[in-house]
Write an enzyme that holds these catalytic residues in place. Structure first.
Site, mmCIF file in Angstrom:
data_model
loop_
_atom_site.group_PDB
_atom_site.id
_atom_site.type_symbol
_atom_site.label_atom_id
_atom_site.label_comp_id
_atom_site.label_asym_id
_atom_site.label_seq_id
_atom_site.Cartn_x
_atom_site.Cartn_y
_atom_site.Cartn_z
ATOM 1 N N TRP B 326 -3.380 18.261 1.944
ATOM 2 C CA TRP B 326 -2.218 19.058 2.362
ATOM 3 C C TRP B 326 -1.266 18.192 3.200
ATOM 4 O O TRP B 326 -0.058 18.306 3.096
ATOM 5 C CB TRP B 326 -2.700 20.259 3.198
ATOM 6 C CG TRP B 326 -1.580 21.112 3.713
ATOM 7 C CD1 TRP B 326 -1.013 22.182 3.103
ATOM 8 C CD2 TRP B 326 -0.869 20.954 4.957
ATOM 9 N NE1 TRP B 326 -0.004 22.703 3.863
ATOM 10 C CE2 TRP B 326 0.110 21.963 5.008
ATOM 11 C CE3 TRP B 326 -0.961 20.061 6.017
ATOM 12 C CZ2 TRP B 326 0.983 22.106 6.084
ATOM 13 C CZ3 TRP B 326 -0.081 20.202 7.091
ATOM 14 C CH2 TRP B 326 0.869 21.214 7.121
ATOM 15 N N HIS B 327 -1.850 17.328 4.028
ATOM 16 C CA HIS B 327 -1.017 16.521 4.916
ATOM 17 C C HIS B 327 -0.183 15.498 4.162
ATOM 18 O O HIS B 327 0.959 15.229 4.527
ATOM 19 C CB HIS B 327 -1.883 15.806 5.962
ATOM 20 C CG HIS B 327 -2.231 16.685 7.107
ATOM 21 N ND1 HIS B 327 -3.365 17.445 7.127
ATOM 22 C CD2 HIS B 327 -1.590 16.940 8.275
ATOM 23 C CE1 HIS B 327 -3.411 18.132 8.267
ATOM 24 N NE2 HIS B 327 -2.344 17.842 8.975
ATOM 25 N N GLY B 328 -0.745 14.914 3.136
ATOM 26 C CA GLY B 328 0.042 13.893 2.442
ATOM 27 C C GLY B 328 -0.556 13.538 1.106
ATOM 28 O O GLY B 328 -1.778 13.589 0.918
ATOM 29 N N PHE B 484 5.419 16.362 6.019
ATOM 30 C CA PHE B 484 4.407 17.107 5.269
ATOM 31 C C PHE B 484 4.994 18.379 4.675
ATOM 32 O O PHE B 484 4.295 19.206 4.174
ATOM 33 C CB PHE B 484 3.215 17.450 6.175
ATOM 34 C CG PHE B 484 2.629 16.229 6.840
ATOM 35 C CD1 PHE B 484 2.490 15.043 6.130
ATOM 36 C CD2 PHE B 484 2.247 16.232 8.168
ATOM 37 C CE1 PHE B 484 1.968 13.908 6.730
ATOM 38 C CE2 PHE B 484 1.721 15.112 8.783
ATOM 39 C CZ PHE B 484 1.592 13.948 8.064
#
Lengths: 311, 484
Positions: B326-328, B484
């Site tokens: 989800w972050h990257g 993000f």
């Protein structure tokens, strides 16, 4: 809501008071340019680059040339005084009603050089993107536009600038470099300047654009008074590098001097009389002496002009 | 329009006055106004992004209504949920993960000697897409689970998805908490308004004074890590974690404070995570809105089938890998997430023992404090070291950083423009002290409990504002989580 807004307004007024305190307390220790943009329009200007900013003290000239209030409008930061940006700033700084001003134009081979090997090199002049171009108003105190346009945060600079002790820009535009170097340090600085000049000299070439703007500047200022050309003293080896860069420079300037009736003083010939902080810039102790000599020279010329001029 | 810019300050001031003095007379007018200003806020980055947020919102609004039809079978409801998940994750997947998957597939097949001619696209990542996608998804899932009734007020729903204080970096709100707030009348409350302002101030201090100053040092160390002693990479990664926290929690504070000034309550996103005593607690205190989202919509459904210890471990690893993704869109984030999951395994096995036990009430005060301190420092350092993966652009880069690590502190950066470490340590120490004493409060400047006299409180607010003025500037640094 009323109480909230009242308290918020009071708080914000305290914050603005703090900002105002900073803005109104900015002086010559802030940076080497700001003060020059905070005075009113002037009648007699000193035009040049860093050597001139540090080397000519207006108050010395004022003493000799009574009735004139000189303002040192020379800048540093590798800017030649001859180009569209500087001429534009001069036009804004000069009182348009001036008819009998005295203008000292500093000249040197470096002022007519450019790094860019293209026909219209003015498009790439370094000053196009620096403080001189960004500063729309040059006669405003406090000059909030200068502060906002040239600093990401001038308050931070005000509180944290560590160079404050080493220089001070006086209200008349003279930049006092507060140097206290030992002989060893002076020699080292001198060597650095020579090394830098040697490494850079092949990268630069004569700029016709700068030369043309030099002529335009003379023509513009001639409409408002007398123009004097001065080549400030430099240390011998620095002078040699400059002369090698442009051997016919001196004769060309002499021609311009005759053509436009603008007296020319070459002070590089007596370099042994002065102290330099790096071979290129005068020590603060030598600046008054150089200024006095220029004052005397202009005084003589002015008297000559009045003796033989209109009569 | 970043929260730490003068533009946002002016924007918010205009919104605040129009909101309370003109549009608050009628709920529909007010919501329409909030929708317009939120779209202006989001369009400030790139107006084209508005199309995506509108598609996501309108899809979920219509699907939510459709799901609530009385004669609809369970299978059809499930299909509608899949449509919602497909549309939302499809948009997110395309804009955020397309290139990542293409590159990963190409690399994987190349490993077997098969050359795939798949080309990557020059896709711009829309700001905050991961945040609002999860927010709007939570709505359809909750409606599907019959946890809430769908709304038939389109404007309120669009305003809920795009509500500007939390649009680009959260907190990721749940529809059942936030949506009803759009349907109620609002009256300005002095206490809440003043508290909102204080929380904004505290957020700005953390972002501008601590995070931005840390980032200068962190960037210098990591960008030039071969020229500094390995020991400074340890300093760098610790400062990076502090930067990350102050940046993101600062953003959350400004978001929550801004919303409160408009009469809305947003959920707490950080609960002083640096004082967590173990890894599990860290994740209950860090980015709460995301971790609770994954807990409610992924972890718990996964566990429902089998609550064994091994399934919990497997679920943790899966969920945290997804949190990383989800972050990257990069493998270093996935591995970072996976390691977070791994670090939770001892907690599953040894809960109640060793470092994972609760402090005993009858333990001697001093011994207790020392034990807590050790546990806090240990957790903090473990969390910091995983950040080598978070800070790097790729797995390879993070490995290079880790290889350079040692305890030599002889060679530091030579650039004179870099702030003194001592100065930044003072800021960090002051920030941590305030947060330590305010642990039970909503934010660092929530002084109601202390009953401080007004001149003292105002003195503190003014001093902090001066600090912001000194360390802030028009050339503000973007918030880290915007990427993000």
């Amino acid at each position: 809501m009323k109480t909230f807004l009242l308290k918020l307004s009071f708080f914000l007024s305290l914050v603005f008071t703090f900002i105002a305190y900073v803005v109104f307390n900015i002086d010559g220790s802030f940076d080497p340019y700001y003060v020059r943009f905070t005075t009113g329009q002037k009648q007699s200007l000193i035009i040049g680059a860093s050597r001139t900013a540090q080397g000519i003290k207006p108050e010395v000239l004022n003493t000799k040339l009574q009735g004139h209030q000189f303002f040192n409008f020379a800048f540093n930061g590798n800017i030649s005084p001859y180009g569209p940006t500087y001429l534009n700033a001069i036009k804004k700084k000069l009182n348009p009603k001036t008819t009998n001003g005295i203008f000292i134009l500093s000249v040197g081979p470096g002022h007519f050089s450019s790094k860019h090997h293209i026909k219209d090199d003015s498009l790439r002049f370094i000053e196009l993107n620096n403080y001189l171009a960004k500063t729309r108003f040059v006669n405003l105190k406090p000059n909030i536009f200068y502060l906002l346009d040239n600093y990401s945060n001038f308050i931070r600079t005000y509180f944290t600038d560590r160079n404050r002790e080493s220089r001070f820009l006086h209200d008349n535009g003279w930049l006092e470099a507060k140097t206290n170097f030992t002989q060893k340090q002076l020699e080292k600085r001198h060597r650095n300047v020579l090394r830098q000049m040697k490494s850079q000299r092949n990268k630069y070439q004569f700029s016709n654009t700068r030369w043309q703007y030099f002529l335009k500047t003379i023509q513009f200022l001639k409409n408002h008074g007398e123009v004097y050309l001065v080549r400030l003293p430099v240390e011998r080896k620095v002078g040699e590098i400059e002369n090698n860069f442009w051997p016919e420079y001196d004769s060309l300037i002499s021609d311009i001097s005759s053509k436009y009736n603008t007296p020319y003083l070459n002070m590089t010939l007596n370099e042994n009389d002065y102290i330099f902080i790096d071979g290129s810039h005068l020590h603060q102790e030598s600046a008054p002496e150089v200024s006095r000599l220029i004052g005397d020279w202009i005084f003589d010329n002015e008297n000559k002009t009045s003796d033989h001029g209109p009569l | 329009m970043s929260f730490n810019s003068i533009t946002y300050g002016v924007f918010f001031l205009i919104v605040f006055f129009l909101y309370w003095f003109l549009f608050n007379r009628n709920v529909k007018f007010r919501n329409a106004f909030l929708l317009i200003v939120s779209y202006i806020f989001y369009g400030w980055w790139d107006w084209r992004f508005l199309i995506l947020i509108f598609i996501s919102s309108i899809t979920d609004f219509l699907l939510g209504l459709k799901m609530n039809q009385k004669d609809l079978s369970a299978i059809k409801r499930k299909h509608l949920l899949y449509v919602s998940i497909g549309v939302n994750l499809g948009i997110l997947g395309f804009f955020k993960y397309y290139n990542f998957f293409v590159e990963s597939f190409t690399d994987a097949f190349a490993g077997f000697g098969i050359n795939l001619n798949m080309t990557t696209l020059g896709i711009i990542l829309p700001v905050g897409i991961s945040f609002y996608t999860f927010q709007t998804l939570s709505y359809t899932i909750d409606v599907y689970r019959k946890k809430m009734q769908p709304t038939n007020d389109l404007i309120a729903f669009l305003a809920f998805v795009s509500f500007f204080p939390q649009l680009v970096a959260g907190p990721i709100e749940r529809a059942h908490r936030l949506l009803p707030q759009f349907q109620e009348r609002k009256q300005f409350n002095y206490k809440r308004g003043a508290d909102g302002l204080r929380q904004i101030l505290w957020g700005l201090v953390k972002k501008i004074v601590v995070a931005d100053n840390c980032s200068v040092i962190v960037d210098s160390i990591f960008n030039d890590y071969t020229n500094v002693s390995g020991g400074f990479l340890i300093v760098g990664v610790i400062l990076f974690l502090i930067q990350l926290y102050c940046d993101f929690s600062g953003y959350s504070d400004i978001a929550i404070g801004s919303a409160r000034l408009l009469g809305f309550d947003l959920m707490k996103n950080f609960d002083y995570p640096f004082f967590a005593r173990n890894f599990s607690e860290s994740w209950r205190k860090w980015h709460i809105s995301l971790s609770s989202w994954f807990r409610d919509y992924v972890f718990i459904p996964f566990l429902r089938k089998n609550y064994s210890k091994y399934n919990r471990i497997l679920s943790s690893l899966l969920v945290f890998s997804l949190v990383g993704l989800w972050h990257g869109a990069s493998w270093n984030f996935v591995v970072w997430g996976f390691i977070q999951g791994l670090l939770l395994i001892p907690y599953v096995f040894f809960k109640g023992r060793l470092l994972f036990k609760k402090s005993r009430v009858n333990q001697k005060y001093f011994v207790n404090k020392i034990e807590i301190t050790i546990r806090i420092i240990f957790t903090f350092l473990m969390f910091s070291f995983t950040c080598f993966l978070f800070r790097a652009q790729s797995l390879h880069e993070s490995w290079m950083h880790i290889r350079h690590l040692n305890f030599d502190f002889s060679k530091y950066l030579s650039n004179k423009d870099i702030p003194d470490l001592s100065q930044i340590f003072i800021f960090i120490a002051a920030m941590l002290c305030i947060e330590w004493f305010q642990q039970k409060q909503n934010h660092g400047l929530d002084f109601d409990r202390l009953k401080l006299p007004m001149p003292v409180r105002w003195g503190i607010y003014l001093s902090l504002t001066v600090l912001i003025l000194i360390y802030g500037g028009p050339e503000h640094q973007q918030f880290f989580y915007f990427q993000f």
